[in-house]
Design a protein around this motif. Structure first.
Motif, short mmCIF file in Angstrom:
data_model
loop_
_atom_site.label_atom_id
_atom_site.label_comp_id
_atom_site.label_asym_id
_atom_site.label_seq_id
_atom_site.Cartn_x
_atom_site.Cartn_y
_atom_site.Cartn_z
N MET A 198 2.33 -20.25 12.35
CA MET A 198 3.24 -19.51 11.47
C MET A 198 2.45 -18.47 10.68
N GLY A 199 2.98 -17.27 10.56
CA GLY A 199 2.27 -16.19 9.90
C GLY A 199 2.25 -16.32 8.39
N ILE A 200 1.47 -15.44 7.78
CA ILE A 200 1.31 -15.42 6.33
C ILE A 200 2.41 -14.58 5.69
N THR A 201 2.97 -15.07 4.59
CA THR A 201 3.95 -14.31 3.83
C THR A 201 3.23 -13.52 2.75
N VAL A 202 3.48 -12.22 2.73
CA VAL A 202 2.82 -11.33 1.76
C VAL A 202 3.87 -10.66 0.89
N GLY A 203 3.67 -10.74 -0.41
CA GLY A 203 4.54 -10.05 -1.36
C GLY A 203 3.95 -8.71 -1.76
N PHE A 204 4.82 -7.75 -2.00
CA PHE A 204 4.41 -6.43 -2.46
C PHE A 204 5.25 -6.03 -3.67
N ASP A 205 4.61 -5.40 -4.63
CA ASP A 205 5.34 -4.67 -5.67
C ASP A 205 5.90 -3.41 -5.03
N LEU A 206 6.79 -2.69 -5.75
CA LEU A 206 7.39 -1.49 -5.17
C LEU A 206 6.82 -0.21 -5.79
N ASP A 207 7.18 0.08 -7.05
CA ASP A 207 6.75 1.33 -7.68
C ASP A 207 5.23 1.42 -7.78
N MET A 208 4.68 2.49 -7.26
CA MET A 208 3.25 2.81 -7.29
C MET A 208 2.39 1.82 -6.51
N THR A 209 3.04 0.95 -5.72
CA THR A 209 2.36 0.13 -4.74
C THR A 209 2.77 0.56 -3.35
N LEU A 210 4.08 0.52 -3.08
CA LEU A 210 4.61 1.01 -1.80
C LEU A 210 5.16 2.43 -1.91
#
Length: 217
Positions: free
Chosen positions: A1-13
């Protein structure tokens, strides 16, 4: 099973700063309050109501100001927002490795979704209106083992969730500040993420704690 990665939105993505300047200044003119769009856009991260308080907005007016800001947002901010370098590639790297992507942001959820849709960013989960350590609840619920963000609040959220905190200096915080807050690794941009993530996945032995130091970091 793969790794779950969280991301912020503003100024990250994404980089919504030109639109943020415009919408906050327009709200200031409309409301007759001294709202500073340039300052607001240069310090994205904290909740909107906190930013309004910082500009001296009366507490009793904050709910109406938040509602009006959110109503103006789609036409003013979304069309002029761009993806940050490496954002699409970072999301793709997680998917290619069989992982899941979770965006956890302080932004109002429906407006955050407009950004993702407009830029063609496909994510598995989007959770809005969470800031700093509040993000830990969503990260834990969705099993995020890594969380990537540009603000000290993002690092605090990752640590509170037991996720590996990854910083990026595309926002208001410096590399030294992010490292001092507890980031395991800090990138100049997300263009560096895929190579790091590949090594992280390979070196992450089964059963290893997500907060165990990464030899590649």
């Amino acid at each position: 099973m793969g790794i779950t990665v969280g991301f912020d939105l503003d100024m990250t993505l994404i980089d919504p700063r030109p639109g943020m300047v415009a919408v906050m200044n327009a709200l200031g003119v409309e409301s007759g309050l001294p709202l500073d769009g340039e300052f607001f856009a240069a310090n994205l991260g904290p909740p909107l109501d906190d930013s309004l308080r910082g500009f001296g907005a009366p507490e009793e007016r904050i709910p109406e100001l938040v509602t009006r800001f959110r109503a103006m947002y789609p036409e003013t901010v979304v069309p002029v927002t761009v993806a940050l370098p490496g954002a699409a590639e970072a999301l793709h790297a997680v998917r290619e490795a069989g992982g899941r992507t979770v965006v956890v942001t302080g932004k109002y959820g429906p407006n955050a979704k407009l950004h993702l849709d407009a830029l063609g960013m496909e994510v598995d989960v989007l959770v809005g209106e969470l800031w700093s350590t509040q993000k830990a609840a969503a990260l834990t619920e969705h099993g995020a083992q890594v969380y990537v963000g540009d603000h000290l609040g993002d690092i605090r959220g990752a640590l509170a969730a037991g996720a590996v905190p990854v910083g990026v200096t595309t926002g208001p915080c410096t590399k030294d500040e992010l490292l001092a807050e507890g980031a395991d690794v800090v990138f100049d941009s997300l263009t560096e993420f895929p190579a790091w993530f590949s090594s992280f996945g390979e070196l992450r032995a089964p059963g290893r704690s997500s907060r165990e130091p990464d030899p590649a970091g």
